[in-house]
Design an enzyme around this catalytic site. Structure first.
Site, PDB file in Angstrom:
ATOM      1  CB  SER A  52      -0.969   0.010   1.187  1.00  0.00           C
ATOM      2  OG  SER A  52      -2.074  -0.828   0.912  1.00  0.00           O
ATOM      3  CE  LYS A 198      -1.682   4.012   2.775  1.00  0.00           C
ATOM      4  NZ  LYS A 198      -1.555   3.048   3.891  1.00  0.00           N
ATOM      5  N   GLY A 200       2.427   0.130   4.527  1.00  0.00           N
ATOM      6  CA  GLY A 200       1.913  -0.912   3.647  1.00  0.00           C
ATOM      7  C   GLY A 200       2.403  -2.262   4.121  1.00  0.00           C
TER       8      GLY A 200
END
Length: 258
Positions: A52, A198, A200
């Site tokens: 992600s 971010k 992930g």
């Protein structure tokens, strides 16, 4: 195992010892202005699935093409048949929820809107890892290439991509850069740093990548880890990577040349 760090004597030894653990694969930081790698600890050159963290790139694509409008538009309804690995994904989702909750099906609606050719063109233009969004025998490239499939990227390549984002060198609109920065803003400010990132997770790996700004200085960073059986199984590996990196970030930065 490669250890390359540009820092100062005793403090470097302290920081290296404090951030070391058996499950860490790589910790890397670079100066966003020059691209110079300041810390490269562990195996930071092997490509793995971006999972992600690729949402940063998808966000740039979505805002550049106009599919994404602002922080809350479009709001898309959940439909039966969508990926719903987490209960929170079974709900209407806007860009903010998409990024915060890492909603896979929302990513897939964006990439479907692009189509295969434009999606592949953006990924190549960004120089994103191996830029291979063809997928594989089990995974359609347009909707799954970044999750344990054909698309792979090394931590140092994450730094290169993020440096181009910070310096607006990826060939997308100003709106795309601005909105992606808003969606990725982290709510805490360790030692006064404004962090965008971010997390992930896929194939056992946990990522946290992004950039941090304080005054005139901006650093890009990438943390990659492998989750161990002894760690909380109900916490995604990416969240573990993020939380560990944020906790260690102030001490790590203090070891860098000023």
């Amino acid at each position: 195992m490669l250890v390359r760090t540009i820092a100062s004597g005793a403090l470097l030894s302290f920081v290296t010892a404090s951030i070391a653990s058996a499950h860490d694969v790589c910790t890397a930081l670079a100066d966003a202005a020059t691209g110079k790698v300041l810390v490269e600890r562990g195996d930071c050159r092997t490509r793995v699935t971006p999972a992600s963290t690729f949402k940063i790139a998808i966000s740039l694509m979505g805002y550049d093409t106009g599919f994404l409008k602002d922080e809350h538009t479009p709001t898309l309804p959940f439909r039966e048949g969508y990926v719903d690995w987490r209960p929170s994904w079974r709900a209407a989702t806007d860009p903010t929820k998409w990024m915060t909750d890492s909603v896979v099906w929302y990513s897939q609606q964006i990439t479907r809107s692009l189509g295969k050719e434009r999606f592949a063109s953006y990924t190549r233009r960004f120089g994103y890892g191996n830029a291979d969004v063809s997928g594989d025998a089990d995974n359609d490239g347009l909707t799954m290439s970044w999750i344990g499939s054909s698309l792979r990227i090394a931590p140092v390549e994450q730094l290169t991509f993020l440096g181009k984002l910070v310096n607006r060198q990826l060939g997308v609109s100003a709106h795309a850069y601005e909105m992606t920065a808003r969606l990725t803003q982290f709510g805490q400010h360790p030692d006064g740093w404004d962090i965008h990132g971010k997390f992930g997770a896929s194939s056992g790996y946990g990522w946290y990548v992004g950039w941090a700004t304080k005054g005139p200085r901006t650093l890009t960073f990438a943390r990659l880890m492998v989750k161990e059986d002894t760690q909380p199984q109900d916490v995604p590996a990416g969240v573990l990577a993020r939380d560990a990196f944020i906790a260690q970030f102030p001490a790590l930065v203090k070891s860098l040349p000023q």
